[in-house]
Design a protein around this motif. Structure first.
Motif, PDB file in Angstrom:
ATOM      1  N   PRO A  14       0.813  -1.232   0.000  1.00  0.00           N
ATOM      2  CA  PRO A  14       0.000   0.000   0.000  1.00  0.00           C
ATOM      3  C   PRO A  14       0.842   1.276   0.000  1.00  0.00           C
ATOM      4  O   PRO A  14       0.414   2.289  -0.561  1.00  0.00           O
ATOM      5  CB  PRO A  14      -0.826  -0.123   1.285  1.00  0.00           C
ATOM      6  N   PHE A  15       2.019   1.246   0.628  1.00  0.00           N
ATOM      7  CA  PHE A  15       2.847   2.448   0.652  1.00  0.00           C
ATOM      8  C   PHE A  15       3.443   2.733  -0.729  1.00  0.00           C
ATOM      9  O   PHE A  15       3.512   3.889  -1.154  1.00  0.00           O
ATOM     10  CB  PHE A  15       3.961   2.302   1.688  1.00  0.00           C
ATOM     11  N   LEU A  16       3.845   1.680  -1.421  1.00  0.00           N
ATOM     12  CA  LEU A  16       4.386   1.869  -2.769  1.00  0.00           C
ATOM     13  C   LEU A  16       3.276   2.264  -3.739  1.00  0.00           C
ATOM     14  O   LEU A  16       3.470   3.139  -4.584  1.00  0.00           O
ATOM     15  CB  LEU A  16       5.088   0.595  -3.237  1.00  0.00           C
ATOM     16  N   VAL A  17       2.109   1.642  -3.599  1.00  0.00           N
ATOM     17  CA  VAL A  17       0.960   2.009  -4.431  1.00  0.00           C
ATOM     18  C   VAL A  17       0.621   3.485  -4.234  1.00  0.00           C
ATOM     19  O   VAL A  17       0.445   4.240  -5.199  1.00  0.00           O
ATOM     20  CB  VAL A  17      -0.266   1.137  -4.085  1.00  0.00           C
ATOM     21  N   VAL A  93      13.033  -2.010 -16.514  1.00  0.00           N
ATOM     22  CA  VAL A  93      12.527  -2.891 -15.467  1.00  0.00           C
ATOM     23  C   VAL A  93      13.284  -2.614 -14.171  1.00  0.00           C
ATOM     24  O   VAL A  93      14.505  -2.762 -14.109  1.00  0.00           O
ATOM     25  CB  VAL A  93      12.677  -4.383 -15.844  1.00  0.00           C
ATOM     26  N   LEU A  94      12.547  -2.195 -13.141  1.00  0.00           N
ATOM     27  CA  LEU A  94      13.118  -1.942 -11.828  1.00  0.00           C
ATOM     28  C   LEU A  94      12.658  -3.044 -10.881  1.00  0.00           C
ATOM     29  O   LEU A  94      11.481  -3.392 -10.849  1.00  0.00           O
ATOM     30  CB  LEU A  94      12.663  -0.584 -11.289  1.00  0.00           C
ATOM     31  N   VAL A  95      13.593  -3.612 -10.121  1.00  0.00           N
ATOM     32  CA  VAL A  95      13.273  -4.686  -9.179  1.00  0.00           C
ATOM     33  C   VAL A  95      13.333  -4.134  -7.759  1.00  0.00           C
ATOM     34  O   VAL A  95      14.279  -3.431  -7.394  1.00  0.00           O
ATOM     35  CB  VAL A  95      14.256  -5.867  -9.326  1.00  0.00           C
ATOM     36  N   ILE A  96      12.308  -4.450  -6.969  1.00  0.00           N
ATOM     37  CA  ILE A  96      12.265  -4.017  -5.575  1.00  0.00           C
ATOM     38  C   ILE A  96      12.160  -5.240  -4.672  1.00  0.00           C
ATOM     39  O   ILE A  96      11.691  -6.298  -5.091  1.00  0.00           O
ATOM     40  CB  ILE A  96      11.075  -3.073  -5.307  1.00  0.00           C
ATOM     41  N   SER A  97      12.614  -5.088  -3.434  1.00  0.00           N
ATOM     42  CA  SER A  97      12.616  -6.206  -2.501  1.00  0.00           C
ATOM     43  C   SER A  97      12.050  -5.766  -1.163  1.00  0.00           C
ATOM     44  O   SER A  97      12.283  -4.638  -0.716  1.00  0.00           O
ATOM     45  CB  SER A  97      14.045  -6.735  -2.309  1.00  0.00           C
ATOM     46  N   GLN A  98      11.319  -6.652  -0.500  1.00  0.00           N
ATOM     47  CA  GLN A  98      10.799  -6.341   0.828  1.00  0.00           C
ATOM     48  C   GLN A  98      11.888  -6.456   1.886  1.00  0.00           C
ATOM     49  O   GLN A  98      11.706  -6.049   3.030  1.00  0.00           O
ATOM     50  CB  GLN A  98       9.647  -7.275   1.176  1.00  0.00           C
ATOM     51  N   ASN A  99      13.039  -7.005   1.508  1.00  0.00           N
ATOM     52  CA  ASN A  99      14.166  -7.131   2.422  1.00  0.00           C
ATOM     53  C   ASN A  99      15.193  -6.040   2.148  1.00  0.00           C
ATOM     54  O   ASN A  99      15.334  -5.571   1.019  1.00  0.00           O
ATOM     55  CB  ASN A  99      14.833  -8.501   2.259  1.00  0.00           C
ATOM     56  N   PHE A 110       9.835   0.365   1.324  1.00  0.00           N
ATOM     57  CA  PHE A 110       9.713   1.076   2.590  1.00  0.00           C
ATOM     58  C   PHE A 110       9.091   0.155   3.632  1.00  0.00           C
ATOM     59  O   PHE A 110       8.129  -0.550   3.366  1.00  0.00           O
ATOM     60  CB  PHE A 110       8.839   2.322   2.428  1.00  0.00           C
ATOM     61  N   LYS A 111       9.663   0.181   4.860  1.00  0.00           N
ATOM     62  CA  LYS A 111       9.103  -0.578   5.971  1.00  0.00           C
ATOM     63  C   LYS A 111       8.897   0.358   7.150  1.00  0.00           C
ATOM     64  O   LYS A 111       9.835   1.058   7.548  1.00  0.00           O
ATOM     65  CB  LYS A 111      10.042  -1.732   6.370  1.00  0.00           C
ATOM     66  N   PRO A 112       7.677   0.406   7.716  1.00  0.00           N
ATOM     67  CA  PRO A 112       7.427   1.276   8.870  1.00  0.00           C
ATOM     68  C   PRO A 112       8.379   0.954  10.015  1.00  0.00           C
ATOM     69  O   PRO A 112       8.742  -0.208  10.236  1.00  0.00           O
ATOM     70  CB  PRO A 112       5.979   0.963   9.243  1.00  0.00           C
ATOM     71  N   SER A 113       8.762   1.995  10.752  1.00  0.00           N
ATOM     72  CA  SER A 113       9.713   1.807  11.846  1.00  0.00           C
ATOM     73  C   SER A 113       9.081   1.200  13.087  1.00  0.00           C
ATOM     74  O   SER A 113       9.770   0.703  13.963  1.00  0.00           O
ATOM     75  CB  SER A 113      10.358   3.151  12.204  1.00  0.00           C
ATOM     76  N   SER A 114       7.731   1.256  13.170  1.00  0.00           N
ATOM     77  CA  SER A 114       7.015   0.686  14.306  1.00  0.00           C
ATOM     78  C   SER A 114       5.666   0.194  13.826  1.00  0.00           C
ATOM     79  O   SER A 114       5.227   0.546  12.728  1.00  0.00           O
ATOM     80  CB  SER A 114       6.842   1.732  15.417  1.00  0.00           C
ATOM     81  N   PRO A 115       4.970  -0.646  14.619  1.00  0.00           N
ATOM     82  CA  PRO A 115       3.662  -1.165  14.186  1.00  0.00           C
ATOM     83  C   PRO A 115       2.706  -0.043  13.821  1.00  0.00           C
ATOM     84  O   PRO A 115       2.709   1.027  14.441  1.00  0.00           O
ATOM     85  CB  PRO A 115       3.170  -1.942  15.414  1.00  0.00           C
ATOM     86  N   GLU A 122      -1.157   8.143   7.724  1.00  0.00           N
ATOM     87  CA  GLU A 122      -0.713   9.353   7.032  1.00  0.00           C
ATOM     88  C   GLU A 122       0.738   9.672   7.366  1.00  0.00           C
ATOM     89  O   GLU A 122       1.500  10.125   6.501  1.00  0.00           O
ATOM     90  CB  GLU A 122      -1.613  10.533   7.406  1.00  0.00           C
ATOM     91  N   MET A 123       1.139   9.449   8.628  1.00  0.00           N
ATOM     92  CA  MET A 123       2.522   9.709   9.014  1.00  0.00           C
ATOM     93  C   MET A 123       3.466   8.785   8.255  1.00  0.00           C
ATOM     94  O   MET A 123       4.512   9.200   7.756  1.00  0.00           O
ATOM     95  CB  MET A 123       2.711   9.519  10.519  1.00  0.00           C
ATOM     96  N   TYR A 124       3.077   7.515   8.158  1.00  0.00           N
ATOM     97  CA  TYR A 124       3.918   6.555   7.431  1.00  0.00           C
ATOM     98  C   TYR A 124       3.938   6.850   5.935  1.00  0.00           C
ATOM     99  O   TYR A 124       4.951   6.617   5.274  1.00  0.00           O
ATOM    100  CB  TYR A 124       3.430   5.132   7.685  1.00  0.00           C
ATOM    101  N   GLU A 125       2.816   7.355   5.413  1.00  0.00           N
ATOM    102  CA  GLU A 125       2.805   7.745   4.007  1.00  0.00           C
ATOM    103  C   GLU A 125       3.843   8.830   3.741  1.00  0.00           C
ATOM    104  O   GLU A 125       4.541   8.807   2.717  1.00  0.00           O
ATOM    105  CB  GLU A 125       1.414   8.255   3.603  1.00  0.00           C
ATOM    106  N   ALA A 126       3.956   9.784   4.660  1.00  0.00           N
ATOM    107  CA  ALA A 126       4.943  10.859   4.505  1.00  0.00           C
ATOM    108  C   ALA A 126       6.362  10.292   4.568  1.00  0.00           C
ATOM    109  O   ALA A 126       7.248  10.693   3.804  1.00  0.00           O
ATOM    110  CB  ALA A 126       4.737  11.919   5.582  1.00  0.00           C
TER     111      ALA A 126
END
Length: 206
Positions: A14-17, A93-99, A110-115, A122-126
């Motif tokens: 959802p953040f990349l979308v 072609v760009l490759v992205i990884s969750q790791n 992008f991975k949120p820094s906390s749950p 909205e904060m995480y979107e920024a």
């Protein structure tokens, strides 16, 4: 010149979308689409799909089939990039990884820094916007420049009559426009490539 960006994943982030939809493709210079991969999809299905064919920039997850058991016959995003470049040599072609990764030409998601419950979406979107502005946007801009340069060169060749063979010129133009009729790989070709990648993994112990 409108550039079509397609994000390909089996589990759309959802953040990349949100970043691609709101911050990159919110102007007439870009068109954004998504392609959600299903476990039943074959690689030939993917290569023949109109959404994939008509896109200029593909952003592909490194593990497209994370919802199913990973097997030797499952290609990574990096390996699939080789095949796409064979079928569509003018696509980016760009490759992205969750790791987190330091591998060349692979970007981290992008991975949120906390749950999420501890902070607002909205904060995480920024935060995601800042992250992708620094990491992904320069790659998208470079890809756009490459595509524009290719199309401009083709137009100059066509206008000045450099090519005596109009058929060859049309084949190149069709490939750029997403028509893979001239370079379609058979199922046997795909299987052979998968087998080659499997052998390479074993040799490299990866």
């Amino acid at each position: 010149m409108e550039i079509k960006i397609c994000y390909v994943d089996d589990n759309l982030d959802p953040f990349l979308v949100g970043y691609l939809d709101k911050y990159v493709c919110n102007n007439p210079d870009y068109k954004y689409v998504e392609y959600e991969v299903s476990p039943s999809l074959s690689y030939n299905d993917l290569l023949m799909d109109e959404t994939i064919n008509m896109s200029d920039i593909l952003i592909i997850d490194s593990r497209l089939f994370e919802e199913v058991e990973y097997t030797e016959n499952t290609l990574t995003g990096e390996e699939l990039r080789f095949i796409i470049r064979k079928v569509f040599p003018y696509k980016e072609v760009l490759v992205i990884s969750q790791n987190d990764t330091n591998e060349y030409d692979i970007e981290s998601k992008f991975k949120p820094s906390s749950p999420l419950a501890d902070s607002s979406f909205e904060m995480y979107e920024a935060e995601a916007c800042q992250f992708y502005n620094e990491r992904l946007l320069p790659k998208i801009i470079d890809s756009r420049k490459s595509i524009e340069a290719t199309k401009n060169i083709l137009n100059r060749i066509s206008d000045k009559g450099y090519m005596s063979s109009s058929m060859l010129l049309e084949q190149i133009r069709d490939t750029i426009d997403g028509d893979n009729i001239y370079t379609e790989l058979s199922k046997e070709d795909i299987d052979s490539l998968i087998d080659s990648f499997t052998k390479l993994r074993k040799e490299l112990n990866v």
